[in-house]
Write a protein that holds these residues in place. Sequence first.
Motif, PDB file in Angstrom:
ATOM      1  N   VAL A 209       0.836  -1.397   0.219  1.00 29.23           N
ATOM      2  CA  VAL A 209       0.028  -0.031   0.087  1.00 29.23           C
ATOM      3  C   VAL A 209       0.917   1.116  -0.102  1.00 29.23           C
ATOM      4  O   VAL A 209       0.654   2.226  -0.870  1.00 29.23           O
ATOM      5  CB  VAL A 209      -1.021   0.047   1.118  1.00 29.23           C
ATOM      6  CG1 VAL A 209      -1.921   1.189   1.170  1.00 29.23           C
ATOM      7  CG2 VAL A 209      -1.857  -1.282   1.035  1.00 29.23           C
ATOM      8  N   GLY A 210       2.009   1.133   0.789  1.00 32.91           N
ATOM      9  CA  GLY A 210       2.812   2.441   0.799  1.00 32.91           C
ATOM     10  C   GLY A 210       3.477   2.503  -0.563  1.00 32.91           C
ATOM     11  O   GLY A 210       3.700   3.639  -0.902  1.00 32.91           O
ATOM     12  N   GLU A 211       4.015   1.325  -1.268  1.00 32.55           N
ATOM     13  CA  GLU A 211       4.371   1.581  -2.518  1.00 32.55           C
ATOM     14  C   GLU A 211       3.670   2.234  -3.587  1.00 32.55           C
ATOM     15  O   GLU A 211       3.771   3.034  -4.397  1.00 32.55           O
ATOM     16  CB  GLU A 211       4.940   0.268  -3.085  1.00 32.55           C
ATOM     17  CG  GLU A 211       6.071  -0.317  -2.257  1.00 32.55           C
ATOM     18  CD  GLU A 211       7.456   0.191  -2.446  1.00 32.55           C
ATOM     19  OE1 GLU A 211       7.544   1.068  -3.409  1.00 32.55           O
ATOM     20  OE2 GLU A 211       8.494   0.154  -1.945  1.00 32.55           O
ATOM     21  N   ALA A 212       2.091   1.827  -3.418  1.00 33.81           N
ATOM     22  CA  ALA A 212       1.398   2.134  -4.385  1.00 33.81           C
ATOM     23  C   ALA A 212       1.146   3.748  -4.352  1.00 33.81           C
ATOM     24  O   ALA A 212       0.704   4.443  -5.124  1.00 33.81           O
ATOM     25  CB  ALA A 212      -0.306   1.468  -4.305  1.00 33.81           C
ATOM     26  N   LYS A 214       3.170   5.988  -2.945  1.00 32.40           N
ATOM     27  CA  LYS A 214       4.206   6.702  -3.538  1.00 32.40           C
ATOM     28  C   LYS A 214       4.237   6.551  -5.134  1.00 32.40           C
ATOM     29  O   LYS A 214       4.262   7.873  -5.566  1.00 32.40           O
ATOM     30  CB  LYS A 214       5.583   5.744  -3.302  1.00 32.40           C
ATOM     31  CG  LYS A 214       6.810   6.108  -3.896  1.00 32.40           C
ATOM     32  CD  LYS A 214       8.059   5.157  -3.727  1.00 32.40           C
ATOM     33  CE  LYS A 214       9.230   5.559  -4.420  1.00 32.40           C
ATOM     34  NZ  LYS A 214      10.537   4.616  -4.275  1.00 32.40           N
ATOM     35  N   ALA A 215       3.946   5.683  -5.555  1.00 31.99           N
ATOM     36  CA  ALA A 215       3.587   5.554  -7.178  1.00 31.99           C
ATOM     37  C   ALA A 215       2.593   6.444  -7.499  1.00 31.99           C
ATOM     38  O   ALA A 215       2.649   7.201  -8.567  1.00 31.99           O
ATOM     39  CB  ALA A 215       3.445   4.358  -7.745  1.00 31.99           C
ATOM     40  N   ALA A 216       1.523   6.757  -6.720  1.00 31.94           N
ATOM     41  CA  ALA A 216       0.486   7.500  -7.196  1.00 31.94           C
ATOM     42  C   ALA A 216       0.470   8.995  -6.854  1.00 31.94           C
ATOM     43  O   ALA A 216      -0.078  10.078  -7.548  1.00 31.94           O
ATOM     44  CB  ALA A 216      -1.018   7.142  -6.483  1.00 31.94           C
ATOM     45  N   HIS A 217       1.331   9.293  -5.611  1.00 28.13           N
ATOM     46  CA  HIS A 217       1.451  10.714  -5.358  1.00 28.13           C
ATOM     47  C   HIS A 217       2.937  11.266  -5.047  1.00 28.13           C
ATOM     48  O   HIS A 217       3.141  12.436  -4.732  1.00 28.13           O
ATOM     49  CB  HIS A 217       0.671  10.776  -3.826  1.00 28.13           C
ATOM     50  CG  HIS A 217      -0.510  10.397  -3.930  1.00 28.13           C
ATOM     51  ND1 HIS A 217      -1.824  11.197  -4.340  1.00 28.13           N
ATOM     52  CD2 HIS A 217      -1.408   9.244  -3.548  1.00 28.13           C
ATOM     53  CE1 HIS A 217      -2.894  10.719  -4.179  1.00 28.13           C
ATOM     54  NE2 HIS A 217      -2.670   9.398  -3.794  1.00 28.13           N
ATOM     55  N   GLY A 218       3.778  10.390  -5.219  1.00 34.92           N
ATOM     56  CA  GLY A 218       5.302  10.835  -5.226  1.00 34.92           C
ATOM     57  C   GLY A 218       5.275  11.257  -3.735  1.00 34.92           C
ATOM     58  O   GLY A 218       4.947  10.665  -2.970  1.00 34.92           O
TER      59      GLY A 218
END
Length: 584
Positions: A209-212, A214-218
């Motif tokens: 979830v943290g990685e997702a 990061k990918a969505a919001h930088g």
Amino acid sequence: MNIFALFTQHVRQAVAALAAEGIALPEASLDRIVVEAPRDPTHGDLATNAAMVLSKEAGLKPRDLAEKIAARLSALGDVEKVDIAGPGFINLTVKASVWPRVLKAAVEQGEAFGRASLGQGAKVNVEYVSANPTGPMHVGHCRGAVFGDALANLLDVAGYDVTREYYINDAGAQVQVLGRSAYLRYREALGETISIPDGLYPGDYLKPVGEALKAAHGDRLMNAPEAEWLPICRDAAIAAMMEEIRGDLAALDVRHAVFFSERSLQTPVDKVRAAIETLRADGQIYEGVLERPKGADDDEWEEREQTLFRSTAFGDDVDRPLMKSDGSYTYFASDIAYHKDKADRGFLDQIDVWGADHGGYVKRMQAALKAITGGQATLDVKLVQLVRLFRDGEPVRMSKRSGDFVTLREVVDEVGRDAVRFMMLYRKNDATLDFDLAKVKEQSKDNPVFYVQYAHARGCSILRNAAAAMADLDLSPTALAAAPLDKLDDAGEVAIIQRLAQYPRLIEAAAQAHEPHRVAFYLYELASDLHSQWNRGKDSPHLRFIMENDRQMTAARLALVQGIVTVLRSGLAILGVEAVEEMR
């Protein structure tokens, strides 16, 4: 042929005929008549409580009424003997000619044998699992999931219109904690070294979830205020957890028709407020002060006026608060609105499957539903006890991935769906279950799922071997049903047919009691019957299922095997377990 339904009709007709003798009995009272197998087989084949439940209205002693009913039942062509036991129970022994007709019906009807019209298409809502979307499902959720799903299957077979529902707890404090936990994993994904404080969720399952995020919001959320990042992280985590939960349930072959969001109770329309006002209009809400609970600490107890529901008027122990001190709704208020919503959708028959730790919540919820529907809706809460996980007798350690529990998926991946489902049902739901990962993989009589599946596979093997040995013998259900079934007069064969005869009644009784474990117990007994008869044939060749020198007896015994296979397959389908045709 449902022998119990047939004789229930016979008993009702006998009772109704007593009106000619001046014994008046309300027609509605006939619904209380039950015909079932006696607990002691030596008492006969069937037993009825008719005299016991009708004697008061008839103005007769139970035994006197029993004698009048028995006299009429004795005249039936299918009855060998009628006995009156104790204060007025009526036991019947049927003629041997009845059992071939039962087997013929089982073979002819196939999968329809055992299906009932008990529910008459009535709508029933079964809500089960409903785990908080704060992490992967654990083995405790597994039991509730299997129980609820099997109960829904059972009710469907019994003639109800069943809806399977999951209540998503996506509002309240626990999902705020989930959002904060996901935010920490987001910061970790950006390279920060983190520590998980007490009160947040420590499991590694939130790393994706943290990685997702990061990918969505930088890194945009890093310096944003909590009011901005919290709902984003919360919703992303809920969506991810629900996707994982659906996958875990699918591994068990559990699928819900409805996923109901708790948040939808307040947006766009505040259904919780509407439910409270409905109760207030009926005089069931008042502002008052609850008595201090026994044993409450004086320093912790706050005596204050609250919005209270008069749950004691409907059987609860104390009245219950609906609003917190900050003006927000209690969980109870939301649950009232949710169950009212189910009633508004036409579900006046509601079943909830809860963990045993919610036992103290049952009375208030039943009281609330009764109040808010004017007594029209009913709620049956089935409590599911704990599962204790072992491997070779030793307790299983916690999962590294989850942080503090063993996940459902880990158990299913290790022992398989069938073993999990059968064993979760091979004990009554309100009894603690010890689940040994090693024992459920054993191929022995002590492993119930293997024993029952092996019986089905053995039956299929007998039919395949017969087809190979006697290629011109018609093994279609129609042909087998036409075999000379009266040749099946061995005690073991008759006992099997009698067991098959119990199946339709078992389905009705288990559905009425909301107890799918009865099906699992029955299947084990039927499997034992087949294995025992097969072993007898090994020792006594004249009892073997395939006798190449006696085609008529072979056809009759193959009809018996077909009946067993049909019922085993039907019962396993209710449990959600595969009826395997070969064991490897």
